[in-house]
Design a protein around this motif. Structure first.
Motif, PDB file in Angstrom:
ATOM      1  N   LEU A 370      15.183 -64.318  94.227  1.00  0.00           N
ATOM      2  CA  LEU A 370      14.006 -64.348  94.859  1.00  0.00           C
ATOM      3  C   LEU A 370      12.799 -65.256  94.128  1.00  0.00           C
ATOM      4  O   LEU A 370      12.532 -65.132  92.868  1.00  0.00           O
ATOM      5  CB  LEU A 370      13.166 -62.830  94.791  1.00  0.00           C
ATOM      6  CG  LEU A 370      11.885 -62.547  95.368  1.00  0.00           C
ATOM      7  CD1 LEU A 370      12.027 -62.694  96.759  1.00  0.00           C
ATOM      8  CD2 LEU A 370      11.463 -61.015  94.799  1.00  0.00           C
ATOM      9  N   VAL A 371      11.988 -65.933  94.705  1.00  0.00           N
ATOM     10  CA  VAL A 371      11.236 -66.855  94.306  1.00  0.00           C
ATOM     11  C   VAL A 371       9.593 -66.230  94.211  1.00  0.00           C
ATOM     12  O   VAL A 371       9.174 -65.979  95.230  1.00  0.00           O
ATOM     13  CB  VAL A 371      10.842 -68.395  94.918  1.00  0.00           C
ATOM     14  CG1 VAL A 371       9.867 -69.309  94.350  1.00  0.00           C
ATOM     15  CG2 VAL A 371      12.346 -68.835  95.195  1.00  0.00           C
ATOM     16  N   GLN A 372       9.135 -66.253  93.059  1.00  0.00           N
ATOM     17  CA  GLN A 372       7.565 -65.638  93.037  1.00  0.00           C
ATOM     18  C   GLN A 372       6.664 -66.606  92.073  1.00  0.00           C
ATOM     19  O   GLN A 372       7.284 -67.371  91.018  1.00  0.00           O
ATOM     20  CB  GLN A 372       7.605 -64.189  92.245  1.00  0.00           C
ATOM     21  CG  GLN A 372       8.490 -63.184  93.313  1.00  0.00           C
ATOM     22  CD  GLN A 372       8.702 -61.966  92.219  1.00  0.00           C
ATOM     23  OE1 GLN A 372       9.411 -61.974  91.197  1.00  0.00           O
ATOM     24  NE2 GLN A 372       8.096 -61.011  92.824  1.00  0.00           N
ATOM     25  N   PHE A 409      12.185 -66.793  89.170  1.00  0.00           N
ATOM     26  CA  PHE A 409      13.409 -66.632  89.974  1.00  0.00           C
ATOM     27  C   PHE A 409      14.121 -65.298  89.622  1.00  0.00           C
ATOM     28  O   PHE A 409      14.706 -65.399  88.494  1.00  0.00           O
ATOM     29  CB  PHE A 409      14.363 -67.898  89.818  1.00  0.00           C
ATOM     30  CG  PHE A 409      13.519 -69.246  90.316  1.00  0.00           C
ATOM     31  CD1 PHE A 409      13.425 -69.587  91.471  1.00  0.00           C
ATOM     32  CD2 PHE A 409      12.873 -69.987  89.100  1.00  0.00           C
ATOM     33  CE1 PHE A 409      12.888 -70.805  91.761  1.00  0.00           C
ATOM     34  CE2 PHE A 409      12.203 -71.135  89.340  1.00  0.00           C
ATOM     35  CZ  PHE A 409      12.247 -71.614  90.816  1.00  0.00           C
ATOM     36  N   THR A 410      14.261 -64.423  90.626  1.00  0.00           N
ATOM     37  CA  THR A 410      14.872 -63.159  90.140  1.00  0.00           C
ATOM     38  C   THR A 410      16.051 -62.933  91.131  1.00  0.00           C
ATOM     39  O   THR A 410      15.812 -63.033  92.122  1.00  0.00           O
ATOM     40  CB  THR A 410      13.913 -61.942  90.316  1.00  0.00           C
ATOM     41  OG1 THR A 410      12.723 -62.166  89.269  1.00  0.00           O
ATOM     42  CG2 THR A 410      14.673 -60.580  90.007  1.00  0.00           C
ATOM     43  N   ARG A 411      17.441 -62.859  90.666  1.00  0.00           N
ATOM     44  CA  ARG A 411      18.454 -62.723  91.388  1.00  0.00           C
ATOM     45  C   ARG A 411      18.944 -61.386  91.089  1.00  0.00           C
ATOM     46  O   ARG A 411      19.231 -60.759  90.278  1.00  0.00           O
ATOM     47  CB  ARG A 411      19.471 -63.632  90.664  1.00  0.00           C
ATOM     48  CG  ARG A 411      20.968 -63.680  91.448  1.00  0.00           C
ATOM     49  CD  ARG A 411      20.645 -63.853  92.893  1.00  0.00           C
ATOM     50  NE  ARG A 411      21.776 -64.350  93.690  1.00  0.00           N
ATOM     51  CZ  ARG A 411      22.523 -63.737  94.306  1.00  0.00           C
ATOM     52  NH1 ARG A 411      22.506 -62.343  94.457  1.00  0.00           N
ATOM     53  NH2 ARG A 411      23.816 -64.161  94.921  1.00  0.00           N
ATOM     54  N   TYR A 412      18.742 -60.563  92.264  1.00  0.00           N
ATOM     55  CA  TYR A 412      19.218 -59.175  92.629  1.00  0.00           C
ATOM     56  C   TYR A 412      20.926 -59.186  92.800  1.00  0.00           C
ATOM     57  O   TYR A 412      21.282 -60.294  92.989  1.00  0.00           O
ATOM     58  CB  TYR A 412      18.709 -58.382  93.691  1.00  0.00           C
ATOM     59  CG  TYR A 412      17.217 -58.244  93.620  1.00  0.00           C
ATOM     60  CD1 TYR A 412      16.449 -58.026  92.307  1.00  0.00           C
ATOM     61  CD2 TYR A 412      16.466 -58.861  94.764  1.00  0.00           C
ATOM     62  CE1 TYR A 412      15.185 -58.138  92.165  1.00  0.00           C
ATOM     63  CE2 TYR A 412      14.918 -58.741  94.410  1.00  0.00           C
ATOM     64  CZ  TYR A 412      14.338 -58.323  93.259  1.00  0.00           C
ATOM     65  OH  TYR A 412      13.018 -58.346  93.137  1.00  0.00           O
ATOM     66  N   ARG A 413      21.529 -57.949  92.576  1.00  0.00           N
ATOM     67  CA  ARG A 413      22.761 -57.936  92.582  1.00  0.00           C
ATOM     68  C   ARG A 413      23.319 -57.012  93.732  1.00  0.00           C
ATOM     69  O   ARG A 413      22.753 -55.989  93.889  1.00  0.00           O
ATOM     70  CB  ARG A 413      23.723 -57.370  91.595  1.00  0.00           C
ATOM     71  CG  ARG A 413      23.281 -58.012  90.133  1.00  0.00           C
ATOM     72  CD  ARG A 413      23.500 -59.554  89.931  1.00  0.00           C
ATOM     73  NE  ARG A 413      23.077 -60.096  88.811  1.00  0.00           N
ATOM     74  CZ  ARG A 413      23.154 -61.745  88.957  1.00  0.00           C
ATOM     75  NH1 ARG A 413      23.477 -62.421  89.954  1.00  0.00           N
ATOM     76  NH2 ARG A 413      22.533 -62.252  87.697  1.00  0.00           N
ATOM     77  N   TYR A 414      24.157 -57.468  94.613  1.00  0.00           N
ATOM     78  CA  TYR A 414      24.486 -57.052  95.915  1.00  0.00           C
ATOM     79  C   TYR A 414      26.019 -56.382  95.996  1.00  0.00           C
ATOM     80  O   TYR A 414      26.774 -57.036  95.641  1.00  0.00           O
ATOM     81  CB  TYR A 414      24.192 -58.052  97.345  1.00  0.00           C
ATOM     82  CG  TYR A 414      22.658 -58.419  97.145  1.00  0.00           C
ATOM     83  CD1 TYR A 414      21.956 -57.879  98.299  1.00  0.00           C
ATOM     84  CD2 TYR A 414      22.164 -59.191  96.442  1.00  0.00           C
ATOM     85  CE1 TYR A 414      20.675 -58.147  98.579  1.00  0.00           C
ATOM     86  CE2 TYR A 414      20.800 -59.712  96.490  1.00  0.00           C
ATOM     87  CZ  TYR A 414      19.997 -59.094  97.637  1.00  0.00           C
ATOM     88  OH  TYR A 414      18.825 -59.394  97.787  1.00  0.00           O
TER      89      TYR A 414
END
Length: 763
Positions: A370-372, A409-414
């Motif tokens: 996710l881009v912020q 840049f935040t990478r969530y785990r799915y």
């Protein structure tokens, strides 16, 4: 299996001795038949060098019979081997064969069956020849005398055929239960150990598994106890039963084509549900014999994100329809779901609207992050990365980020992550509960693909996201009959971070879902979407509470239908936050949104709350096609000012150029200003005036200008100051008053009376 051992059944005939010759018949063995006791051409030999005690017979009949007069049991499912050892000692050399009489319990002969084995010729003197035959009910390979279920017992023995006059000696006749030889046939099982499988966990048993499958020929393959290492891919075309387990390298595929479901894979991998699930998906996407993976209603404990591309390393893209259905995926709380966050400097240009360039620290940024940052809209993701060129491709343009700045840049785990594929078409998830356990997010789509289907699923307490699109992998996606349950139910709306769904591509259908207490139910880009039949609610316990958008439409010319939903304590927000040059310079403007036949409800909200919000991110924007009709707007626990408004945080709309705006047939409860366009206005002029000022009472949508008068009708007699009727035709002047929302009715002289007019806020 041996009845003599397990059940104590006596199959063996009496051994030859001087005293037992009367138990051996020269006929068929039935009671009363002639025996060898006192028979001149037979004698018991007590000490033969090969046999010990044996029977010596001189052949005198064309078929010299020897039958045991005792009853040898013939049992269903039991196979007996009758064996005799014979040698010629003098005279003519005969042939010998096993023979027996099948009898029913009453002694009657069972006819129509084979009663002899193959004959073996005696060719020399003193040579011991062994003859045997197998008798049993079933017509199986190796059975010489197939008798079915009719016989209850037999008189067993042998026949001497051929030339007469020869003398032979016969050892004790042996009857053995050899059912075990036929056991695999009887129970329809082939054991891999019979084909060389070792099962020590290190020896490669792949070839043995394949050989067992080829030999099965319709029977089951038994993986007996042990741990079997399969270094190569193995495909079973037979049903498989696992008592033992297998281990395999990541790229080796286990295909269970005849019992392809998750419970079978769980058995195969020793109860390791996580590994079994991954291997089953691997087979699903590498075998044409099955289109769906049935989880069998099982709850699968997932220890870390399921990177589907990593477990199917031989497939960069996939376009065949495949389905995973019927089970629960549970994220285990083991520390493997922690999001990664990277801060980096990057450059953005409106002329290259889908790229970030000169990205520092790019090697640490992950696809799907996710881009912020300043000027970055909601739900913008990293679609792809070119480390060498230091470039990132974004899922959507940025609205106000031209130049160089810092991004997060935040990478969530799915639980299920398809982002590693370049393209994925026609993949379906059905009847699955994603038990995210406040740790994992639900499903991340591939960056490109068409007709993804997610239906009848439950996304239970996702850590951050339910369904995430990082590119155009949502083209034509169908999201039907799902439930999204937030982990943030007790959190104030403004503090929530969860998003149930985001999309980027065209033709998405979001239908008949239910979502509770996310920050947003759906953040939607792309056009020609249909959002219908959903219930999403986002309230909290705060008095005069803030409410977030349930649906965020991020495209101006969206051509989207929002119909028949229950929109509960949230609103629809229409923005252009994904335009790199947000000021209006051409095109349609905000166009093509239809909001019809919905139920809107809000409770205990601030008075400025509205159910429909248009938020332009640049100047000079207009609404150029919007239909709001047949809706019910209701507020409880207070009142709100109006159902719709413009959020002017960045810029207002240009009310002077609004087009094709329709607000009609809506119902308003506890809403001070119910909007209509065209708006029916009734005006009573109680004092004589040449110019009547008609107020629209803030009931034009979005507090718009009074731009046009469609009609003007007198409701009473226009009267001059002398009370005479005037038949003049007045004219109107629009955009009057400080808010330009009033209309002047201009007469030729001072008049009083009553008129009704239809006023529009568009042109």
């Amino acid at each position: 299996m041996n009845k003599a051992i397990t059940d104590g059944v006596v199959f063996m005939p009496t051994a030859f001795s001087q005293d037992t010759l009367g138990q051996w018949s020269r006929g068929d063995g039935t009671p009363g038949s002639a025996t060898y006791s006192g028979y001149a051409s037979a004698a018991f030999v007590p000490a033969d060098q090969d046999f010990g005690g044996c029977l010596e017979i001189q052949k005198a009949d064309s078929t010299q019979r020897l039958r045991y007069m005792g009853q040898t049991p013939i049992l269903p499912g039991c196979y007996l081997r009758i064996t005799a050892r014979v040698k010629a000692v003098a005279g003519a050399l005969p042939s010998v064969r096993i023979a027996a009489r099948p009898s029913m319990s009453n002694g009657a002969l069972v006819g129509g069956v084979v009663t002899e084995g193959d004959a073996v010729a005696l060719t020399s003197y003193g040579e011991v020849v062994e003859v045997s035959a197998i008798v049993g009910a079933g017509n199986r390979g190796g059975v010489d005398m197939v008798w079915g279920l009719a016989p209850d017992y037999a008189h067993v023995g042998l026949d001497l055929t051929g030339a007469n006059g020869g003398v032979v000696r016969i050892d004790d006749i042996v009857v053995e239960d050899i059912t075990g030889v036929f056991l695999s046939d009887l129970v329809n099982v082939v054991d891999v150990r019979d084909f060389g499988a070792v099962g020590d966990g290190t020896t490669n048993d792949s070839a043995a598994f394949e050989a067992a499958d080829q030999a099965a020929n319709g029977r089951r393959v038994l993986i007996s106890a042990g741990t079997y290492y399969l270094a190569n891919s193995v495909e079973f075309n037979s049903r498989v039963q696992f008592e033992g387990q297998v281990t395999m390298p990541t790229d080796a595929i286990l295909s269970l084509t005849k019992n392809f479901d998750l419970p079978a894979y769980i058995d195969a991998f020793g109860g390791d549900e996580d590994m079994a699930f991954r291997k089953a998906i691997q087979s699903l996407m590498n075998n044409a014999d099955h289109e769906s993976l049935d989880l069998g209603g099982r709850r699968v404990s997932i220890s870390e994100p399921v990177d589907v591309r990593a477990i199917v390393p031989n497939r960069a893209s996939y376009a065949q329809r495949r389905v995973i259905r019927n089970g629960q995926l549970r994220a285990e709380d083991n520390g493997n779901w922690t999001s990664s966050t990277v801060t980096s400097q990057a450059t953005y240009s409106a002329s290259n609207q889908s790229r970030l360039t000169s990205v520092s620290n790019i090697a640490n940024i992950e696809v799907g992050s996710l881009v912020q940052g300043a000027g970055v809209g909601r739900e913008i993701y990293v679609k792809s990365i070119n480390v060498g060129a230091q470039e990132i491709t974004l899922s959507q343009p940025l609205s106000d980020a031209v130049g160089r700045q810092s991004y997060t840049f935040t990478r969530y785990r799915y639980l299920l992550d398809f982002s590693g594929f370049s393209k994925l078409d026609k993949f379906e998830l059905e009847d699955i509960e994603f038990q995210c356990n406040e740790e994992a997010s639900g499903v991340m789509l591939a960056p490109l693909g068409t007709i993804m289907v997610i239906r009848n699923c439950v996304f239970n307490r996702p850590g951050h996201r339910g369904i995430t699109s990082i590119g155009d992998g949502c083209q034509g996606m169908l999201i039907d009959h799902n439930q999204f349950i937030s982990r943030e139910g007790g959190v104030l709306t403004q503090n929530r971070v969860g998003v149930a769904i985001n999309t980027n591509a065209n033709d998405v259908k979001i239908r008949n879902n239910r979502a509770s207490q996310f920050r947003h139910f759906a953040v939607v880009s792309g056009s020609h979407g249909i959002i219908t039949g959903n219930h999403f609610f986002q309230g909290d316990e705060s008095a005069n509470g803030i409410r977030s958008a349930g649906i965020v439409v991020c495209l101006r010319a969206c051509n989207t239908q929002i119909n028949g939903n229950y929109i509960d304590n949230c609103h629809i927000e229409w923005t252009n936050e994904r335009e790199p040059e947000p000021d209006f310079t051409g095109g349609f403007g905000f166009a093509g949104l239809s909001i019809t036949d919905n139920v809107f409800l809000a409770s205990n909200v601030a008075p400025w709350f509205s159910f429909i919000v248009v938020k332009p991110y640049g100047t000079d924007h207009i609404i150029n096609g919007m239909n709001v009709s047949g809706n019910t707007f209701r507020c409880v626990g207070g009142t709100i000012n109006r159902a719709e408004r413009v959020d002017t945080s960045f810029a207002p709309l240009d009310y002077s150029r609004m087009k094709n705006v329709y607000f009609s047939g809506n119902t308003y409860h506890n809403i001070e200003r119910g909007s209509e366009n065209p708006l029916l206005v009734r005006h009573s002029q109680n004092t004589h005036a040449q110019i009547w000022e008609v107020d629209t009472d803030d009931r034009l949508p979005f507090n718009g200008y009074a731009m046009e008068v469609e009609s003007l009708v007198n409701r009473s007699r226009p009267r001059a100051e002398n009370n005479t009727t005037r038949y003049d035709m007045p004219y109107t002047q629009t955009r009057e008053g400080p808010s330009q929302d009033r209309v002047h009715v201009v007469w030729s002289e001072p008049i009083l009376g009553d008129v009704t007019m239809m006023v529009r806020m568009d042109i």
